[in-house]
Design a protein around this motif. Sequence first.
Motif, PDB file in Angstrom:
ATOM      1  N   ASP A   1       0.708  -0.842   0.157  1.00  0.00           N
ATOM      2  CA  ASP A   1      -0.168  -0.186  -0.529  1.00  0.00           C
ATOM      3  C   ASP A   1       0.673   1.367   0.353  1.00  0.00           C
ATOM      4  N   PRO A   2       0.781   2.693  -1.147  1.00  0.00           N
ATOM      5  CA  PRO A   2       1.447   3.969  -0.715  1.00  0.00           C
ATOM      6  C   PRO A   2       1.281   3.928   0.046  1.00  0.00           C
ATOM      7  N   ARG A   3       0.439   4.235   1.047  1.00  0.00           N
ATOM      8  CA  ARG A   3       0.162   5.017   2.531  1.00  0.00           C
ATOM      9  C   ARG A   3       1.519   3.807   3.580  1.00  0.00           C
ATOM     10  N   HIS A   4       1.897   3.165   3.601  1.00  0.00           N
ATOM     11  CA  HIS A   4       2.607   2.398   3.859  1.00  0.00           C
ATOM     12  C   HIS A   4       4.080   2.119   3.665  1.00  0.00           C
ATOM     13  N   VAL A   5       3.945   2.395   2.190  1.00  0.00           N
ATOM     14  CA  VAL A   5       5.746   2.702   2.340  1.00  0.00           C
ATOM     15  C   VAL A   5       5.960   4.063   2.181  1.00  0.00           C
ATOM     16  N   ASP A   6       5.456   5.537   2.222  1.00  0.00           N
ATOM     17  CA  ASP A   6       5.200   6.563   3.012  1.00  0.00           C
ATOM     18  C   ASP A   6       5.544   6.089   4.163  1.00  0.00           C
TER      19      ASP A   6
ATOM     20  N   GLU B   1       4.937   0.361  -9.570  1.00  0.00           N
ATOM     21  CA  GLU B   1       4.018   1.834  -8.681  1.00  0.00           C
ATOM     22  C   GLU B   1       4.399   2.089  -7.677  1.00  0.00           C
ATOM     23  N   LEU B   2       4.614   1.258  -6.634  1.00  0.00           N
ATOM     24  CA  LEU B   2       4.670   1.405  -5.586  1.00  0.00           C
ATOM     25  C   LEU B   2       6.210   2.180  -5.178  1.00  0.00           C
ATOM     26  N   MET B   3       7.453   2.066  -6.076  1.00  0.00           N
ATOM     27  CA  MET B   3       8.861   2.128  -6.256  1.00  0.00           C
ATOM     28  C   MET B   3       8.827   2.860  -6.622  1.00  0.00           C
ATOM     29  N   ALA B   4       7.662   3.719  -7.507  1.00  0.00           N
ATOM     30  CA  ALA B   4       8.059   4.860  -7.959  1.00  0.00           C
ATOM     31  C   ALA B   4       8.334   5.671  -7.089  1.00  0.00           C
ATOM     32  N   ASP B   5       8.010   6.415  -6.378  1.00  0.00           N
ATOM     33  CA  ASP B   5       7.992   7.591  -5.850  1.00  0.00           C
ATOM     34  C   ASP B   5       9.465   7.533  -4.444  1.00  0.00           C
ATOM     35  N   VAL B   6       9.887   6.706  -4.492  1.00  0.00           N
ATOM     36  CA  VAL B   6      10.522   5.963  -3.188  1.00  0.00           C
ATOM     37  C   VAL B   6      11.789   6.949  -3.499  1.00  0.00           C
ATOM     38  N   PRO B   7      12.214   7.714  -2.333  1.00  0.00           N
ATOM     39  CA  PRO B   7      13.614   8.315  -2.666  1.00  0.00           C
ATOM     40  C   PRO B   7      14.747   7.208  -2.844  1.00  0.00           C
ATOM     41  N   VAL B   8      15.832   8.619  -3.774  1.00  0.00           N
ATOM     42  CA  VAL B   8      17.287   7.824  -3.317  1.00  0.00           C
ATOM     43  C   VAL B   8      17.708   7.233  -2.429  1.00  0.00           C
ATOM     44  N   GLY B   9      18.523   6.111  -2.417  1.00  0.00           N
ATOM     45  CA  GLY B   9      19.173   6.173  -0.844  1.00  0.00           C
ATOM     46  C   GLY B   9      18.674   5.137  -0.080  1.00  0.00           C
TER      47      GLY B   9
ATOM     48  N   GLU C   1      10.650  -4.108 -15.361  1.00  0.00           N
ATOM     49  CA  GLU C   1       9.633  -2.741 -15.487  1.00  0.00           C
ATOM     50  C   GLU C   1       9.925  -2.495 -14.256  1.00  0.00           C
ATOM     51  N   THR C   2      10.486  -2.844 -12.963  1.00  0.00           N
ATOM     52  CA  THR C   2      10.652  -1.783 -11.683  1.00  0.00           C
ATOM     53  C   THR C   2      11.661  -1.229 -11.907  1.00  0.00           C
ATOM     54  N   VAL C   3      11.650  -0.427 -10.765  1.00  0.00           N
ATOM     55  CA  VAL C   3      12.719   0.491 -10.381  1.00  0.00           C
ATOM     56  C   VAL C   3      13.704  -0.679  -9.491  1.00  0.00           C
ATOM     57  N   VAL C   4      14.399  -1.929  -8.971  1.00  0.00           N
ATOM     58  CA  VAL C   4      14.283  -2.785  -7.599  1.00  0.00           C
ATOM     59  C   VAL C   4      15.790  -2.499  -7.983  1.00  0.00           C
TER      60      VAL C   4
END
Length: 214
Positions: free
Chosen positions: A12-17, A46-54, A75-78
């Motif tokens: 869930d994006p809320r829990h990622v944040d 989608e969940l990974m897209a906005d995870v900050p660098v670091g 297909e992801t930025v893993v």
Amino acid sequence: MCASVKICGLSDPRHVDAAVTAGARYLGFVFFPKSPRNVSVGHAAELMADVPVGVAKVALTVNADDVLLDRIVSETVVDMLQLHGAESPERVVEVKARYGLPVMKAIGIAGPDDVGQIELFAGVADQLLIDAKAPRGADLPGGNGISFDWRLVQRKYWPCPWMLAGGLTPDNVAEAIRLTGAKQVDVSSGVESAPGIKDDRLIAAFCAAAQAAA
């Protein structure tokens, strides 16, 4: 130095944040259909897209073939692949060579006889996840909310970084860090209100407890 925290099984994006805000250094995304934390490759992207660098984005797989790994990587930025099944040391080397990404190998511990498995992978994996071995017949290799005798890895040192997992919660993570000397810890079910449902408050409490203990 504060212990690094991995919050695993995010969907869930809320829990990622919440995990990022709490200071987690690793975020885990599960690609295993039997898990209540399973996500599709598209949703994970989608969940990974906005995870900050670091903050490292880790893809957890269980005995995955190259078809699935190809999709995840393309297909992801893993940032890291976590192999959480019965993969051999040879498979770890193969995956590293094929994708050019760091590989974390999970090793299940139930008793002294299992500790030797750590040595088999310490020279080939980039990181180790030392977890509680799943009970016989369990559907999931991890995320079962059980722990092992932490004294089995007390103040142990291996050629690559390692992460402690298995039954950790906001209430016991500080003790686990003090006893084992772990510099990294992983949690999934220990910050959930129900299987697969993360709790923002528990995520914050876990990160705070781990950071204070170190």
